[in-house]
Design an enzyme around this catalytic site. Structure first.
Site, PDB file in Angstrom:
ATOM      1  N   GLY A 124      46.258  79.725  78.340  1.00 48.29           N
ATOM      2  CA  GLY A 124      45.147  79.107  77.638  1.00 48.29           C
ATOM      3  C   GLY A 124      43.845  79.149  78.419  1.00 48.29           C
ATOM      4  O   GLY A 124      43.703  79.829  79.437  1.00 48.29           O
ATOM      5  N   LYS A 156      38.379  76.074  89.936  1.00 53.35           N
ATOM      6  CA  LYS A 156      38.742  75.445  91.207  1.00 53.35           C
ATOM      7  C   LYS A 156      38.793  76.469  92.331  1.00 53.35           C
ATOM      8  O   LYS A 156      38.511  76.139  93.489  1.00 53.35           O
ATOM      9  CB  LYS A 156      40.090  74.723  91.088  1.00 53.35           C
ATOM     10  CG  LYS A 156      40.155  73.684  89.983  1.00 53.35           C
ATOM     11  CD  LYS A 156      38.940  72.769  89.951  1.00 53.35           C
ATOM     12  CE  LYS A 156      38.827  72.012  88.637  1.00 53.35           C
ATOM     13  NZ  LYS A 156      38.243  72.776  87.544  1.00 53.35           N
ATOM     14  N   HIS A 174      48.681  56.691 109.122  1.00 51.29           N
ATOM     15  CA  HIS A 174      47.405  56.722 109.821  1.00 51.29           C
ATOM     16  C   HIS A 174      47.368  57.931 110.743  1.00 51.29           C
ATOM     17  O   HIS A 174      48.361  58.231 111.409  1.00 51.29           O
ATOM     18  CB  HIS A 174      47.236  55.446 110.661  1.00 51.29           C
ATOM     19  CG  HIS A 174      46.012  55.464 111.539  1.00 51.29           C
ATOM     20  ND1 HIS A 174      44.749  55.243 111.044  1.00 51.29           N
ATOM     21  CD2 HIS A 174      45.874  55.698 112.873  1.00 51.29           C
ATOM     22  CE1 HIS A 174      43.879  55.325 112.035  1.00 51.29           C
ATOM     23  NE2 HIS A 174      44.544  55.602 113.169  1.00 51.29           N
TER      24      HIS A 174
END
Length: 461
Positions: free
Chosen positions: A38, A49, A440
């Site tokens: 599509g 992108k 972290h």
């Protein structure tokens, strides 16, 4: 030929639905006049992108000195830039062809038209084939919206498709519409050196996003050199062989912008014409097929999914609707889609991603809310990678502490939103986000910190 299900359109809704039906053991026919995948895969989500990544790499090279790397004589090979985009799309389209064959789906290439509620006529290279089917899914997609006064010529006055193929970066481009497409191309052309003018009829860019996010993106765009014209309505666009002239009203004052190109990015219209809807009496409104909560049309064995069924015009919505339609048709325990749990993404830099209610909409609906916010200025990973612009903004219902809206602007925002998409679908509370341990250093810590901030216990604020 007789099938359990026939699908008109092979985009992210159509091919997904075809594979799901095949997994249920159904005999499936997939019809498309173009390459599988599509607009999204061939001329939308994927190639844009790719181009945006090219622009991001170019930006890193231009700014490499701040990373202690000196690069001399930077140049752009626009042909290779475009070629990479087309090659990525082609590779993925071939991948879908493989999946269709693997799942024993009968693929037909041609123009399809409904003959009645159980028959489709497919015309290909002068030959006609009649398809009989118990169920039919319309997945014909959409095309860029335009207006007669815009005088679209696809040469100087262009859509996103032509913009992707420009073999020379324009010196000056006028972009009409600041939704996702307009903002993404503004970033792309600006990064490669074009003078970009972005025209928006509303009082903020990215009009559907939270106000704080729109303001932050506008600030970053202006800082990068993009010129923004809000509260501006284009009345006419004219073109000559060498330029365009955009006439618009800005705060009731008529103004004119000249440029090399005008990119029209004002939304899409569903491909509802010439597929037999009128003859069958299938209801259409505002350029989209009308559907119920299961994506059924007013004819119960015919469904419509994706862009042809109206907003939100997102590939992942089309896939979800394809799954829903198939499960409903074949009684596999379907459940209607909660459209407040649909994430939306804009892939400019900084990226924008959101899910659920904006602050304004939450208040309009009568929620008493708690808002938590965390700036990436204080985030270790953001500082380390050199992208500390933006923030996380979370909106919670005060009574239950449930997450009802999430808004992110910054590096990797379109990846970070997935956590909040799952969280919202599970009716997650602020405590679960605040005290769920995040690794972290990562941008994802911003989600934890924003949740803590909503209840006054933020640590790194």
């Amino acid at each position: 030929m007789k099938f359990d299900l026939s699908i008109i359109g092979g985009g992210p809704g159509g091919y997904y639905a075809a594979i799901r039906a095949s997994q249920f053991g159904k005999k499936v026919c997939l019809i498309d006049k173009d390459n599988l995948g599509g607009i999204c895969l061939n001329w939308g989500c994927i190639p844009t992108k790719t181009l945006l990544k090219n622009a991001e790499v170019y930006s890193y090279i231009k700014n490499s000195k701040k990373y202690g790397i000196n690069v001399e004589k930077i140049s752009l090979d626009i042909i290779k830039n475009i070629k990479r985009s087309r090659e990525v799309s082609k590779r993925l389209s071939k991948g879908i062809e493989y999946l269709i064959k693997k799942n024993n789906i009968f693929h037909m290439k041609g123009d399809a038209r409904l003959k009645n509620k159980n028959e489709i006529m497919v015309n290909s290279n002068g030959n006609s084939n009649l398809i009989e089917s118990d169920y039919i899914i319309l997945a014909t997609g959409a095309r860029p919206k335009t207006f007669p006064s815009f005088n679209m010529d696809n040469k100087r006055i262009i859509s996103s498709k032509e913009a992707m193929l420009l073999e020379q970066i324009p010196k000056k481009i006028v972009i009409i519409g600041s939704g996702a497409i307009g903002c993404e191309f503004s970033y792309y052309f600006n990064e490669f050196g074009a003078e970009v003018h972005l025209i928006e009829s509303e009082d903020k860019i990215l009009p559907l996003e939270d106000l704080d996010v729109s303001k932050e993106l506008e600030k970053n765009f202006i800082k990068s050199g993009i010129q923004i014209h809000k509260n501006s309505k284009v009345s006419i666009i004219n073109s000559s062989k060498s330029e365009v002239k955009v006439t618009y009203l800005e705060d009731s004052n008529q103004k004119v912008l000249k440029g090399d190109y005008a990119l029209v990015a004002v939304g899409v219209s569903g491909n509802v014409e010439n597929i037999g809807l009128e003859e069958l009496g299938i209801k259409v409104a505002n350029g989209a097929v009308k559907i119920n909560e299961y994506n059924q049309t007013n004819i119960e064995n015919i469904y419509a999914i994706g862009d042809v069924s109206g907003p939100p015009w997102l590939a992942h919505v089309a896939s979800a609707q394809g799954n829903l339609a198939v499960e409903h048709a074949f009684e596999k325990g379907s459940r209607p889609i909660d459209y407040l749990n649909i994430p939306g993404c804009t892939y400019c830099q900084p990226q924008v991603a959101s899910i659920g209610l904006t602050e304004k909409e939450a208040l309009r609906r009568g929620h008493e809310i708690k808002i938590g916010k965390y700036s990436f200025m204080a985030n270790g990973k953001a500082l380390a990678v050199g992208h500390n612009e933006g923030f996380v903004k979370l909106i919670f219902d005060q009574k239950y502490g449930e997450l009802i809206g999430a808004h992110i602007i910054g590096q990797n925002a379109t990846e970070l939103i997935a956590e909040l998409s799952i969280a919202k679908s599970l009716e997650t509370t602020w405590e679960q986000l605040a005290f769920g341990i995040h690794p972290h250093p990562t941008f994802s810590e911003g989600i934890m910190e924003a949740a803590m901030d909503a209840y006054g216990i933020g640590v790194h604020q």
